[in-house]
Design a protein around this motif. Structure first.
Motif, short mmCIF file in Angstrom:
data_model
loop_
_atom_site.label_atom_id
_atom_site.label_comp_id
_atom_site.label_asym_id
_atom_site.label_seq_id
_atom_site.Cartn_x
_atom_site.Cartn_y
_atom_site.Cartn_z
N PHE A 127 -97.73 11.75 25.69
CA PHE A 127 -97.92 11.51 26.72
C PHE A 127 -99.74 11.85 26.94
CE2 PHE A 127 -94.43 9.82 28.64
CZ PHE A 127 -94.31 9.75 29.85
N LYS A 128 -100.16 13.12 25.89
CA LYS A 128 -100.96 13.26 25.56
C LYS A 128 -102.57 11.89 25.16
CE LYS A 128 -100.54 15.91 21.50
NZ LYS A 128 -100.88 17.35 21.02
N THR A 170 -93.14 19.63 28.34
CA THR A 170 -94.20 20.23 29.24
C THR A 170 -95.39 20.84 27.87
OG1 THR A 170 -93.17 22.15 29.94
CG2 THR A 170 -92.55 20.54 31.16
N LEU A 171 -96.95 20.70 29.17
CA LEU A 171 -97.21 21.27 28.91
C LEU A 171 -97.64 22.84 28.94
CD1 LEU A 171 -100.23 18.37 28.98
CD2 LEU A 171 -99.78 19.23 26.70
N LYS A 172 -98.05 23.41 28.18
CA LYS A 172 -98.93 24.72 28.44
C LYS A 172 -100.16 24.74 28.34
CE LYS A 172 -97.50 27.71 24.87
NZ LYS A 172 -96.84 28.54 23.79
N ASN A 173 -100.72 25.94 29.34
CA ASN A 173 -102.31 26.36 29.04
C ASN A 173 -102.57 26.43 27.91
OD1 ASN A 173 -101.83 24.24 31.49
ND2 ASN A 173 -103.54 25.53 33.18
N SER A 194 -98.21 16.79 32.84
CA SER A 194 -98.10 17.64 32.76
C SER A 194 -97.22 17.75 31.62
CB SER A 194 -97.04 19.18 34.26
OG SER A 194 -96.41 18.00 34.16
N ILE A 195 -97.12 16.63 30.70
CA ILE A 195 -96.25 16.57 29.94
C ILE A 195 -96.67 16.27 29.34
CG2 ILE A 195 -93.60 15.34 29.32
CD1 ILE A 195 -93.97 16.57 31.63
N GLU A 196 -96.50 16.62 27.91
CA GLU A 196 -96.99 16.11 26.23
C GLU A 196 -96.43 15.19 25.78
OE1 GLU A 196 -97.14 17.77 21.98
OE2 GLU A 196 -95.95 18.68 23.24
#
Length: 824
Positions: A142-143, A233-236, A206-208
């Motif tokens: 997604f990224k 999911t992504l994390k900051n 919010s999804i990788e």
């Protein structure tokens, strides 16, 4: 014993020359290893192309594809010069010149950079790779797809190969509904029970990536012919945050809203979310027509028409925490809570005719109030190997509770005089049920990597406790009070309990040799079941079962773009509490439903042959599935009396299914894409007990197109035709769906507005889904109203600071039960 030792010794002696020759050949080669890494995010690049050219004539003598952790291995001749070429779509090619000697060579991390070309004032950047092959499927990044940044996850899933999302939000994988959704490697029971509502509340930003696992290994568990959608999911980055707001509504009518907060502080990453969804039922029409055959010439006829009003409201609260103790150890926890409230009012108009009584009419007013709250908690500890950071140990615990609390109030009015509508008999009754399913699971997984070999071992213990306490009352008009009892013949059971304990262990071996990957394993399960009745102790019983579950998988990576695989596996499916509970749920005189506590688990054998090809413009996948079970758990109808049709469950017979699939996606430009997703299959059913045979064809075809216009506008359309898979003595009609949408992204992709129209050219609000039930004693045709024409709007807005990265968490899956556990 002596004879056996002598035989083994002779075998070693006679095979020694061959072993020696093989060792001599191996001594002429050395190993060249390394790992392929993305220079931007330091993540591995699986399935790039690694080639060895013998210099100076540049003859290619070896080629391989890195493992999904980016590592590769080449076996080359000693005392030679080579050029090692590493390439990947969208990346600059890297060349490493080496001279082999007598010692292994480690090229360590090979960093690939994004490929860009300067043409005057215009910069042309190669399209980032979005699809990557993995050992048990593939993943979609997604990224790397900037068009999805402002989408919600539900509609963004249509970009994932093998996945389709209809205009009304129905998600399908491989053309059907047989899939399991995971979140960061753990079963996402909240989304499995409510995929549309839950995925719609999650922003795609919010999804990788999403992994499509088409061949689950023994750790995941397996579902018949199904796949796993693993949402990562992504994390900051440290000391950053992101807040995502979403809202929507449609003319169904329905409305939804939610907020998600993600942040990281030093070693701690967290996310919290709340979402609300309310779906209203607005005069939903349904009807049925039933004929019961008394003899060769006489029959009874029952016609029913009903409308349902009400609403279903869900409040979802979810939280996730991960703490990295150091670079090798981490702990993880998540919690999901759901508060659900269902209020439905249904009015039935029934007509019943017999040869001797041509008129009998009744009205039934059914009111359902259901207040449920479900909860699920997952905890895990992970330890990595210092070298290559591969997983070594994973310890997990899972708690889930699903309640079953209902209140059903019924008023029946029966008329026997067609001339006098004011003369009727009234009977008022109600039923309350209280119970639920509690589940505790602990699991340990240990992985031992041995160069080209990987050994995985694990153990799991599942403890389940199901309860049900039905209470029946009828209204006494003389005293004006409720008294215990019911005029229908209910099972005299005060309380039903089921205790189930499953001990399981598995062993899995994997070998990766250049383009070949082979894995074999088995899981053993020992199951203890106990059924208890509070007022029928003489009918209580318990039993043990032992099952052996094998799995074989072979794949060949043809290139970094394509692979071919063959697999065999078996799995166990156990009945749910609702399928086993003997409590009879009966609203009127015409139908009743109850469970069967004597059901045994079913064992399914399945095989799969698949081929995948991926590039940035074309995706092609085709596969063939076969499954067989000889003790299928079946919901089947039977005639209880002249008026009443009874539905219950049992191990009734065999199912044999063969299904073929095809998926094609074509993107001639970055802005334009077309998708074809089709499935066709044949199901053979046989029951000796029912003296019944049935075979039927089922299929689906879905066509869609999307066009990204200038100024961040997108338009798209979709059309599909579906023929549902039949059940024992039950068949369904085919139906079509079509929809179109327009979407606008604004404020640097922070705000997204999407308008979707379903069946815009239909005049009616509801379409019919038709079910046909047929056996030797009766036939019934039921028509259910399903929303056809509707207009939906969705909005999402996100803001925050910092870029994002992701890390995968793997927890527990229990998919052996024919119901979801956890937050529903």
């Amino acid at each position: 014993m002596t004879k056996t030792l002598i035989t083994l010794l002779l075998g070693v002696i006679y095979s020694w020359p061959a072993i020696s020759m093989a060792q001599e050949v191996d001594n002429l080669k050395i190993e060249v290893t390394g790992s392929v890494i993305d220079s931007l995010n330091n993540e591995p690049i699986p399935y790039a192309s690694v080639s060895a050219l013998l210099m100076p004539n540049q003859t290619c003598i070896a080629r391989t594809v890195p493992h999904r952790n980016g590592t590769f291995l080449l076996e080359l001749n000693k005392d030679s010069q080579y050029a090692i070429i590493i390439s990947c779509i969208g990346m600059k090619t890297v060349t490493k010149n080496i001279k082999t000697g007598t010692s292994p060579i480690n090229l360590h991390h090979i960093m690939l950079e994004e490929d860009s070309q300067q043409l005057g004032e215009v910069e042309v950047i190669a399209k980032k790779q979005r699809i990557s092959l993995t050992d048990n499927g593939f993943s979609y990044s997604f990224k790397n797809d900037k068009t999805l940044l402002a989408e919600n996850l539900l509609y963004a899933m249509k970009k994932v190969p093998l996945v389709s999302v209809s205009g009304d939000g129905t998600l399908s994988v491989k053309g059907g509904s047989n899939y399991v959704i995971y979140l960061n490697g753990k079963p996402y029971t909240l989304a499995n029970s409510n995929p549309k509502e839950v995925l719609q509340s999650i922003p795609a930003s919010s999804i990788e990536k999403v992994e499509v696992i088409t061949n689950p290994d023994l750790r995941y568990g397996m579902s018949e012919g199904g796949s796993i959608l693993n949402i990562i999911t992504l994390k900051n980055q440290p000391n950053n945050y992101r807040i995502i707001l979403n809202a929507g509504g449609n003319t169904h009518p329905a409305e939804n809203a939610g907020v998600n907060i993600l942040f990281t502080k030093d070693k701690l990453s967290a996310s919290f979310g709340y979402s609300f969804n309310n779906t209203q039922l607005d005069h939903v029409p349904s009807s049925s027509y039933t004929e019961t055959f008394l003899n060769e010439t006489d029959k009874t006829v029952t016609t029913q028409e009903w409308e349902t009003d009400g609403n279903i409201t869900n409040h979802l609260i979810k939280g996730l925490l991960e703490y990295n103790i150091d670079t090798l150890n981490s702990v993880y926890a998540d919690a999901n809570f759901m508060l659900q409230r269902i209020n439905m009012n249904t009015i039935y108009n029934n007509n019943y005719q017999t040869p001797s009584n041509p008129y009998y009419h009744s009205n039934v007013f059914d009111k359902i109030n259901q207040h449920d709250g479900a909860r699920e908690i997952n905890l895990s500890y992970r330890n990595l190997y210092p070298h290559k950071k591969r997983e070594r140990l994973l310890l997990t615990y899972r708690y889930a509770f699903n309640p079953d609390n209902k209140k059903n109030n019924v008023t029946e009015r029966s008329f026997t005089d067609s001339e006098n509508k004011d003369c009727y008999n009234e009977y008022i009754h109600k039923a309350n049920t209280k119970g639920g399913l509690t589940e505790h699971t602990v699991q340990a997984d240990y992985t031992i990597p041995l160069n080209k070999h990987t050994l995985s071992i694990g153990a799991k213990d599942i403890y389940r406790r199901s309860t049900s306490s039905p209470l029946y009352y009828e209204w006494n008009p003389e005293t004006g009070t409720w008294i215990e009892g019911n005029k229908y013949a209910q099972n005299e059971i005060d309380k039903f309990k089921q205790k189930q304990n499953i001990w399981a262990a598995y062993l899995s071996y994997q070998l990766r040799l250049n383009q070949f990957s082979f894995s074999a394993g088995a899981r053993i399960e020992n199951t203890y079941n106990k059924i208890e009745y509070s007022n029928e102790k003489e009918n209580e019983y318990s039993y043990h079962t032992f099952d052996w579950i094998p799995r074989l998988f072979l794949s060949y990576t043809l290139s970094q773009y394509s692979s071919l695989s063959l697999s065999y596996s078996s799995l166990i499916k156990r009945a749910s509490i609702w399928q086993m509970n003997p409590y009879q749920q009966q609203v009127d005189e015409f139908s009743v439903e109850y469970g069967n506590p004597d059901i045994r688990s079913e064992k399914i054998n399945q095989m799969n042959l698949s081929y995948y090809y991926f590039s940035n413009s074309v995706t092609f996948a085709t596969w063939l599935d076969y499954s067989n079970t000889d003790n299928a758990i079946v919901k089947y109808p039977s005639q209880q009396n002249e008026k009443t049709i009874a539905y219950t469950y049992d191990n009734l017979g065999s199912y044999n299914k063969i299904t073929g699939f095809i998926y094609i996606s074509y993107s001639p430009t970055e802005a334009l894409s077309f998708n074809i997703n089709g499935r066709v299959g044949k199901t053979y059913m046989k029951s000796t007990r029912l003296d019944f045979k049935q075979h039927a064809t089922h299929y689906s075809l879905n066509l869609s197109g999307d066009w990204n216009l200038k100024h961040d506008w997108t338009i798209g359309a979709q059309w599909g035709i579906f023929q549902q898979e039949p059940e024992m003595q039950i068949a369904y009609n085919k139906f079509q769906k079509y929809s179109c949408y327009v979407q606008k992204r604004m404020l640097d992709n922070k705000l997204n507005i999407r308008l979707n129209i379903n069946s815009p050219f239909r005049n009616e609000k509801y379409r019919e889904a038709v079910q046909h039930v047929q056996n030797s004693n009766f036939s019934r045709q039921t028509r259910f109203g399903i929303v056809a024409r509707s207009v939906m709007i969705d909005l999402s807005y996100s803001f925050g600071s910092g870029k994002t990265s992701a890390k995968r968490k793997v927890i527990i899956n229990n998919d052996d039960l024919l119901q979801n556990t956890g937050v529903r």
